[in-house]
Design an enzyme around this catalytic site. Structure first.
Site, mmCIF file in Angstrom:
data_model
loop_
_atom_site.group_PDB
_atom_site.id
_atom_site.type_symbol
_atom_site.label_atom_id
_atom_site.label_comp_id
_atom_site.label_asym_id
_atom_site.label_seq_id
_atom_site.Cartn_x
_atom_site.Cartn_y
_atom_site.Cartn_z
ATOM 1 N N LYS A 2 11.922 -36.953 37.262
ATOM 2 C CA LYS A 2 12.141 -36.445 38.624
ATOM 3 C C LYS A 2 10.788 -36.317 39.304
ATOM 4 O O LYS A 2 9.823 -35.873 38.697
ATOM 5 C CB LYS A 2 12.795 -35.064 38.519
ATOM 6 C CG LYS A 2 12.930 -34.374 39.856
ATOM 7 C CD LYS A 2 13.917 -33.252 39.791
ATOM 8 C CE LYS A 2 13.343 -32.005 39.138
ATOM 9 N NZ LYS A 2 14.347 -30.989 38.944
ATOM 10 N N ASP B 194 5.914 -25.408 25.664
ATOM 11 C CA ASP B 194 5.381 -25.900 26.936
ATOM 12 C C ASP B 194 4.994 -27.368 26.734
ATOM 13 O O ASP B 194 4.176 -27.674 25.849
ATOM 14 C CB ASP B 194 4.160 -25.050 27.295
ATOM 15 C CG ASP B 194 3.528 -25.477 28.600
ATOM 16 O OD1 ASP B 194 3.862 -26.570 29.104
ATOM 17 O OD2 ASP B 194 2.693 -24.715 29.124
ATOM 18 N N TRP C 239 21.568 -32.072 30.533
ATOM 19 C CA TRP C 239 21.230 -33.478 30.278
ATOM 20 C C TRP C 239 21.434 -33.788 28.787
ATOM 21 O O TRP C 239 21.885 -34.865 28.426
ATOM 22 C CB TRP C 239 19.781 -33.769 30.699
ATOM 23 C CG TRP C 239 19.654 -34.018 32.170
ATOM 24 C CD1 TRP C 239 20.464 -33.524 33.133
ATOM 25 C CD2 TRP C 239 18.672 -34.819 32.846
ATOM 26 N NE1 TRP C 239 20.057 -33.953 34.368
ATOM 27 C CE2 TRP C 239 18.955 -34.746 34.227
ATOM 28 C CE3 TRP C 239 17.588 -35.574 32.432
ATOM 29 C CZ2 TRP C 239 18.195 -35.416 35.181
ATOM 30 C CZ3 TRP C 239 16.822 -36.235 33.390
ATOM 31 C CH2 TRP C 239 17.125 -36.159 34.741
ATOM 32 N N ASP D 100 13.112 -33.799 33.611
ATOM 33 C CA ASP D 100 13.708 -33.237 34.824
ATOM 34 C C ASP D 100 13.000 -31.934 35.176
ATOM 35 O O ASP D 100 13.568 -31.028 35.778
ATOM 36 C CB ASP D 100 15.213 -32.985 34.544
ATOM 37 C CG ASP D 100 15.963 -32.535 35.782
ATOM 38 O OD1 ASP D 100 15.501 -32.854 36.883
ATOM 39 O OD2 ASP D 100 16.989 -31.845 35.630
HETATM 40 C C1 LIG Z 1 15.747 -28.363 36.691
HETATM 41 S S1 LIG Z 1 15.488 -27.601 35.182
HETATM 42 C C2 LIG Z 1 15.999 -28.805 34.055
HETATM 43 C C3 LIG Z 1 17.470 -28.948 33.986
HETATM 44 C C4 LIG Z 1 17.933 -29.792 32.841
HETATM 45 N N1 LIG Z 1 17.606 -31.166 33.004
HETATM 46 C C5 LIG Z 1 19.423 -29.688 32.595
HETATM 47 O O1 LIG Z 1 20.078 -30.664 32.718
HETATM 48 O O2 LIG Z 1 19.907 -28.622 32.293
HETATM 49 C C6 LIG Z 1 13.757 -27.648 35.049
HETATM 50 C C7 LIG Z 1 13.215 -27.053 33.785
HETATM 51 O O3 LIG Z 1 11.842 -27.392 33.652
HETATM 52 C C8 LIG Z 1 11.280 -26.433 32.806
HETATM 53 N N2 LIG Z 1 9.819 -26.502 32.802
HETATM 54 C C9 LIG Z 1 8.972 -26.342 33.832
HETATM 55 N N3 LIG Z 1 7.709 -26.451 33.410
HETATM 56 C C10 LIG Z 1 7.753 -26.716 32.073
HETATM 57 C C11 LIG Z 1 6.771 -26.935 31.064
HETATM 58 N N4 LIG Z 1 5.481 -26.906 31.356
HETATM 59 N N5 LIG Z 1 7.190 -27.172 29.804
HETATM 60 C C12 LIG Z 1 8.497 -27.190 29.502
HETATM 61 N N6 LIG Z 1 9.469 -26.985 30.402
HETATM 62 C C13 LIG Z 1 9.099 -26.748 31.670
HETATM 63 C C14 LIG Z 1 11.814 -25.146 33.377
HETATM 64 O O4 LIG Z 1 11.763 -24.118 32.409
HETATM 65 C C15 LIG Z 1 13.241 -25.531 33.722
HETATM 66 O O5 LIG Z 1 14.155 -25.116 32.770
#
Ligand SMILES: C[S@@+](CC[C@H](N)C(=O)[O-])C[C@H]1O[C@@H](n2cnc3c(N)ncnc32)[C@H](O)[C@@H]1O
Length: 835
Positions: free
Chosen positions: A157, A92, A58, A117
């Site tokens: 999302k 985080d 993204w 996302d």
């Molecule tokens: C579907 S991927 C995102 C893909 C991204 N939009 C792209 O285009 O490459 C979802 C991401 O959410 C992150 N995620 C989940 N919980 C999170 C949190 N509490 N803080 C930061 N990132 C988080 C995961 O590590 C993962 O990399």
């Protein structure tokens, strides 16, 4: 129906391949591209915050699309490889530390767009993923409220779960426009949906409750649903909008068959699940084992349980009957037993207190009255059905209007079904003629002509059976509705069907305005200026100068000849028949005709062409102007996938299925002609009599009554080859790297050439010195840089499980661990053995 695999190679779909080709880090890039195409927020943004950004596709899209000097900040639990023009860091998003770091990067700026996302349990940092999806969305929303500028956009999302509506509610409080959408690149099997919130209201103070998961997702006590009432009164049924259950975001759902027997809401199970399983769970299920052994559990029942999505009415009924039988055997309460109990109770009461004589007479009278009403209704319905059939016969020129008691004026005459005079109260016809939508209330339409008042009056000949039939119909409808709620494709298809006809939406189903007033649709266009008399709907068609098909005067005259009287234009017929063909046929026909048009253009002087021109009696370009040539079919609902025309104005058509390739080959080789395509349209499925058939039957038929299109081996091989070629192309990154290398080599060569020229012109040097210096230069340029050594770091102590560069290590490095060491040794051992 082909099921898209969720794992393994099934994930490697066209978006994956395209992402690979374009150098995006994830196929998710296309979701943002498509969202931006629809809402256009990236081009307007100068500051963007991407929450949960890893691996960074993204951010890549944002960097490509946003203005050059924009600030883009991406954060994720997982590390993000650096992206030009993008600041990334690992954190985080639910922590204060993350907030503070974002603040540091944004300084005094506010973000125009915040993207989210995130999905828990999909990153590498499994342990930290403690929040569930909805909570994560709320957390990102919290950050958005802090960093977004007034009027800014927040894209997130969301998974359709029970919390979905609560989230939407919160979004609606904080943004002026909130829309949920599913871009085409988002997998159908995924329950994810994207919500685009535009126009941040930036309130001075936000009630903390809006951002607190405990109050936003608080359970509202739901009264116990009355499923019985829902089955018997389908018209008062309410849509269930709970969405997907928490934590289960797949669309394939199965439960043990015993659950279907025990449930009080069997329709819910049949309508929302995919399979009833007989497989024993790990800890054993006695009820399921008993059910499995019952003689009532036949192979047919098992087959039906295996795929609930393909149930027709018959199978549906069979499963419900099976459930009742088994329930009786297992001693569960059934309707029968309840009825018996009620009767016994009634008998008991009757013994104690005999019915009052007068009351009894009254009840008998009421029963007689009801019977009489039912009889009358039935007669009226039969009469109407008869009339309807006669009208159809008359339309097919099988009978004259006078034979069915309609006056001479025909079906358009006074009091007739298609009479426009009745509608023309308050000048409505003029409004329709001007292009405005006029809707006649359904109640009025029924008053005018009471067709098919439905099965409601049908309960006489065998009341019990009819009752059961009605129950089953109602249940089937409910089942269909649930199925459609769960199936986005089905909904889209239905919506497409509803809107296919374009302008005229038919009689409105709502409202009950008694004086037959017409409502004006708000979707007016501005063609009001036209004189009403010119476009009146009551114009005598005979006097029309131009034919409805839009033929030129000359062509119209040609077709007015007697020999064409009973035939009608071939193309017109095909166009009319398109309505009766199923969707696939129409597409194939339209695709075939498109192909044909392309080929036709290239062979403009071919024999067939000139013959055709002669037949039509007009020059080819004239006939095209007249709209006689088949016009390319446009995908009306192609909101997302609007095909961009090529520079030469033609559509960029790619053949991607073996069926289409076969057809194209057949057309190109002359094996099939325009007339064959038209002929193919007239197949045995096209003229099926569908009148009066119930919806469930048509649903079931629609799935199977399609012609099988042929596939030739060479066409299949061609498509395979095409895909292989696509896969064999190196990805963009590799191509770029190679080009860079070439470019640098060319630059070095140029430099060398210039230096040598300077040396050659040097006056203070002897020829020998010059030659020596030039050869020195050459050998220096030819020398390869020593390869940087790769440092091996053992994943031990502080380096265990580390993501990113270990502390104190410079240059290239490789992290190794005990497992890798063992694997390498094992490989070497094996290789030695093989020798
Ligand atoms: C579907 S991927 C995102 C893909 C991204 N939009 C792209 O285009 O490459 C979802 C991401 O959410 C992150 N995620 C989940 N919980 C999170 C949190 N509490 N803080 C930061 N990132 C988080 C995961 O590590 C993962 O990399």
């Amino acid at each position: 129906m082909a099921i898209q695999k969720k794992h393994g190679k099934g994930r490697l779909d066209k978006w994956y391949k395209l992402a690979k080709e374009k150098g995006y880090r994830a196929r998710a890039a296309f979701k943002l591209i498509q969202l931006n195409k629809k809402y256009g927020f990236l081009e307007k943004s100068k500051v963007l915050l991407d929450l949960c950004a890893a691996p960074g596709s993204w951010c890549q899209v944002a960097a490509e699309t946003m203005p050059v000097s924009s600030l883009i900040v991406g954060v994720d639990l997982a590390p993000i490889k650096s992206i030009p023009r993008v600041i990334t860091f690992q954190s985080d998003i639910t922590t204060d530390k993350c907030r503070a770091t974002i603040r540091q990067h944004l300084k005094t700026w506010k973000a125009d767009t915040v993207l989210h996302d995130g999905a828990p349990n999909v990153g590498t940092a499994w342990v930290q993923d403690s929040f569930n999806q909805a909570e994560l969305v709320l957390q990102s929303m919290k950050l958005a409220t802090e960093f977004l500028v007034e009027g800014g956009t927040f894209v997130t999302k969301v998974f359709r779960s029970k919390d979905y509506n609560s989230l939407l509610w919160v979004f609606n409080q904080l943004f002026t426009k909130v829309e949920a959408t599913k871009p085409p690149s988002s997998r159908n099997v995924s329950a994810e949906i994207f919500v685009v919130c535009q126009g941040f209201k930036a309130p001075k103070r936000i009630d903390p409750k809006f951002l607190d998961p405990r109050s936003v997702f608080a359970e509202l006590s739901d009264p116990t649903p009355n499923n019985e009432a829902k089955v018997f009164n389908p018209e008062i049924k309410k849509r269930k909008r709970d969405g997907y259950e928490e934590g289960n975001y797949t669309q394939f759902k199965e439960v043990p068959a015993s659950e279907f027997i025990q449930t009080t809401d069997p329709i819910a199970i049949l309508g929302s699940l995919n399979r009833l399983s007989f497989a024993q769970p790990a800890n054993g299920d006695v009820a399921l084992a008993a059910l499995d052994k019952l003689p009532e559990t036949t192979t047919e029942i098992r087959d039906c349980c295996n795929d609930l999505r393909v149930l027709g009415r018959k199978e549906f009924r069979m499963l419900l009957k099976w459930r009742l039988k088994v329930r009786e055997k297992f001693g569960f309460a059934t309707k029968k037993s309840a009825k018996a109990a009620a009767e016994a109770a009634a008998e008991e009461v009757a013994e104690v207190e005999p019915m009052d004589e007068e009351l009894k007479i009254q009840e008998e009278l009421q029963a007689l009255k009801d019977k009489e009403n039912t009889r009358k209704k039935r007669e009226r319905r039969r009469e109407n059905e008869k009339k309807q059939k006669e009208v159809i016969r008359m339309q097919l020129h099988m009978t004259a209007p006078t034979e069915i008691g309609l006056e001479q004026a025909g079906p358009n005459g006074e009091g007739s079904m298609f009479g426009l005079k009745a509608v023309d109260k308050s000048g409505a016809v003029d409004k329709i003629a001007k292009g405005k939508m006029a809707i006649l209330k359904e109640s009025d339409a029924h008053k005018e002509f009471d067709f098919g008042s439905g099965g409601e009056s049908d309960a006489d000949s065998d009341p019990e059976e009819d009752e059961l039939d009605r129950e089953m119909d109602a249940m089937y409808e409910q089942y269909q509705e649930r199925k459609s709620e769960a199936d986005a494709k089905y909904r889209a298809k239905k919506a497409r069907k509803e809107h296919e006809d374009g302008d005229w939406e038919g009689f409105s189903a709502g409202g009950s305005d008694d004086d037959g007033e017409l409502e004006e649709d708000s979707s007016d266009d501005d063609s009001d200026e036209e004189a009403p008399s010119k476009r009146s709907l009551l114009t005598n068609l005979e006097r029309k100068e131009q034919k409805a098909g839009g033929l030129s005067k000359r062509a119209a005259q040609f077709f007015d000849q007697d020999i064409f009287k009973d035939i009608g234009g071939v193309i017109e017929e095909v166009e009319e028949d398109e309505g009766s063909l199923d969707e696939d046929d129409q597409e194939a026909l339209a695709a075939g005709l498109d192909e044909l048009e392309i080929i036709r253009e290239s062979k403009a002087d071919s024999e067939e062409e000139s013959e055709l021109a002669e037949e039509v009696g007009a020059e080819s370009d004239e006939s095209e102007e007249d709209g006689f040539e088949v016009v390319k079919r446009k995908d009306q609902d192609a909101n997302w996938e609007d095909e961009e025309p090529r520079k030469d104005g033609k559509l960029d058509i790619d053949i991607i299925t073996a069926e289409a390739m076969t057809l194209a080959q057949q057309i190109a080789s002359g094996e099939k002609s325009r007339y064959d395509l038209i002929d193919d349209g007239f197949n045995k499925y096209a003229f099926k009599d569908r009148d009066g058939l119930p919806e469930w039957f048509l649903d079931d038929e629609g799935r199977h009554d399609k012609p099988h299109k042929p596939i030739s081996a060479s066409a299949a091989a061609a498509i395979k080859e095409k895909l292989r070629a696509l896969n064999a192309r190196p990805i963009k990154k590799v191509r770029e790297a190679k080009d860079r290398k070439k470019f640098k080599a060319a630059q070095r060569l140029e430099k060398l050439r210039k230096k040598s020229a300077l040396l050659a012109d040097e006056e203070g040097m002897t020829e020998k010195e010059k030659a020596n210096s030039i050869s020195k230069l050459m050998s220096k340029a030819a020398k390869k840089k020593p390869r940087q050594e790769v440092k091996v770091v053992v994943a031990r102590g502080g380096n265990r499980g580390i993501a990113g560069r270990p502390r104190g290590v410079k240059g290239k490095y490789k992290i190794v661990d005990a497992r890798l060491k063992k694997d390498v040794r094992a490989d070497k051992r094996l290789a030695k053995k093989k020798k």
